[in-house]
Write a protein that holds these residues in place. Structure first.
Motif, PDB file in Angstrom:
ATOM      1  N   THR A 266       0.855  -1.190   0.000  1.00 22.00           N
ATOM      2  CA  THR A 266       0.000   0.000   0.000  1.00 22.00           C
ATOM      3  C   THR A 266       0.891   1.239   0.000  1.00 22.00           C
ATOM      4  OG1 THR A 266      -0.060   0.108   2.403  1.00 22.00           O
ATOM      5  CG2 THR A 266      -1.775  -1.207   1.322  1.00 22.00           C
TER       6      THR A 266
ATOM      7  N   SER B   2      -4.709  -2.133  -7.295  1.00 18.62           N
ATOM      8  CA  SER B   2      -5.841  -3.038  -7.118  1.00 18.62           C
ATOM      9  C   SER B   2      -7.124  -2.218  -7.156  1.00 18.62           C
ATOM     10  CB  SER B   2      -5.735  -3.772  -5.781  1.00 18.62           C
ATOM     11  OG  SER B   2      -5.862  -2.847  -4.718  1.00 18.62           O
ATOM     12  N   ASP B   3      -8.220  -2.862  -7.422  1.00 10.76           N
ATOM     13  CA  ASP B   3      -9.506  -2.167  -7.511  1.00 10.76           C
ATOM     14  C   ASP B   3     -10.225  -2.188  -6.176  1.00 10.76           C
ATOM     15  OD1 ASP B   3      -9.131  -1.586 -10.179  1.00 10.76           O
ATOM     16  OD2 ASP B   3      -9.986  -3.491 -10.824  1.00 10.76           O
ATOM     17  N   SER B   4      -9.559  -1.755  -5.135  1.00 12.21           N
ATOM     18  CA  SER B   4     -10.147  -1.719  -3.809  1.00 12.21           C
ATOM     19  C   SER B   4     -10.597  -0.295  -3.515  1.00 12.21           C
ATOM     20  CB  SER B   4      -9.129  -2.167  -2.755  1.00 12.21           C
ATOM     21  OG  SER B   4      -9.632  -1.949  -1.465  1.00 12.21           O
ATOM     22  N   SER B   5     -11.792  -0.144  -3.000  1.00 16.33           N
ATOM     23  CA  SER B   5     -12.279   1.190  -2.674  1.00 16.33           C
ATOM     24  C   SER B   5     -11.748   1.639  -1.311  1.00 16.33           C
ATOM     25  CB  SER B   5     -13.803   1.213  -2.660  1.00 16.33           C
ATOM     26  OG  SER B   5     -14.281   0.299  -1.699  1.00 16.33           O
ATOM     27  N   TYR B   6     -11.299   0.704  -0.495  1.00 13.67           N
ATOM     28  CA  TYR B   6     -10.822   1.060   0.846  1.00 13.67           C
ATOM     29  C   TYR B   6      -9.329   1.409   0.835  1.00 13.67           C
ATOM     30  CZ  TYR B   6      -9.381   0.595   5.687  1.00 13.67           C
ATOM     31  OH  TYR B   6      -8.833   0.816   6.918  1.00 13.67           O
ATOM     32  N   ARG B   7      -8.516   0.465   0.430  1.00 14.05           N
ATOM     33  CA  ARG B   7      -7.071   0.690   0.440  1.00 14.05           C
ATOM     34  C   ARG B   7      -6.456  -0.016  -0.757  1.00 14.05           C
ATOM     35  NH1 ARG B   7      -3.236  -0.495   5.578  1.00 14.05           N
ATOM     36  NH2 ARG B   7      -5.058   0.294   6.637  1.00 14.05           N
ATOM     37  N   SER B   8      -5.929   0.766  -1.686  1.00 12.60           N
ATOM     38  CA  SER B   8      -5.345   0.186  -2.891  1.00 12.60           C
ATOM     39  C   SER B   8      -3.966  -0.386  -2.594  1.00 12.60           C
ATOM     40  CB  SER B   8      -5.207   1.243  -3.982  1.00 12.60           C
ATOM     41  OG  SER B   8      -6.467   1.671  -4.412  1.00 12.60           O
TER      42      SER B   8
END
Length: 114
Positions: A24, A55-61
């Motif tokens: 991250t 990555s396609d994470s809305s919280y923590r890429s």
């Protein structure tokens, strides 16, 4: 990065991601000791150039390399014109700093004599 040489800082981020894929921004900041905003800018530029993907994470890429080759930090050589400009700028700073100290001393002596 068409026709441009990758900066040493971007190379450092790529090498960090090569060792620790899926890191991250916080991991990269901790591992490279660079400021958060600086890492964000470097990652944005590396994503645009196709070296890094998020990555396609809305919280923590998390970030990893795409496999596109990049030059190593060990191969980095600073631009000679940039190095010369930086040296001139530093020498000017020393001159101005000396003048400031001299002027301050003159003002201090002048106040004491008045």
């Amino acid at each position: 990065m068409a026709n441009r040489i990758m900066s040493a800082q971007r190379r450092e981020v790529c090498e960090f991601l090569m060792l620790y894929p899926g890191s991250t921004i916080a991991d990269i900041v901790e591992g490279t000791s660079a400021p958060y905003d600086s890492i964000k800018k470097r990652l944005r530029a590396l994503k645009e150039s196709g070296h890094v993907k998020a990555s396609d994470s809305s919280y923590r890429s998390s970030y990893q390399l795409t496999g596109k080759p990049f030059p190593r930090v060990a191969d980095y050589r600073p631009n000679t014109r940039y190095a010369a400009r930086k040296a001139r700028r530093e020498s000017r700073g020393e001159i101005v700093g000396g003048l400031y100290a001299d002027m301050h001393a003159m003002v201090t002596v002048g106040r004491a004599a008045a």
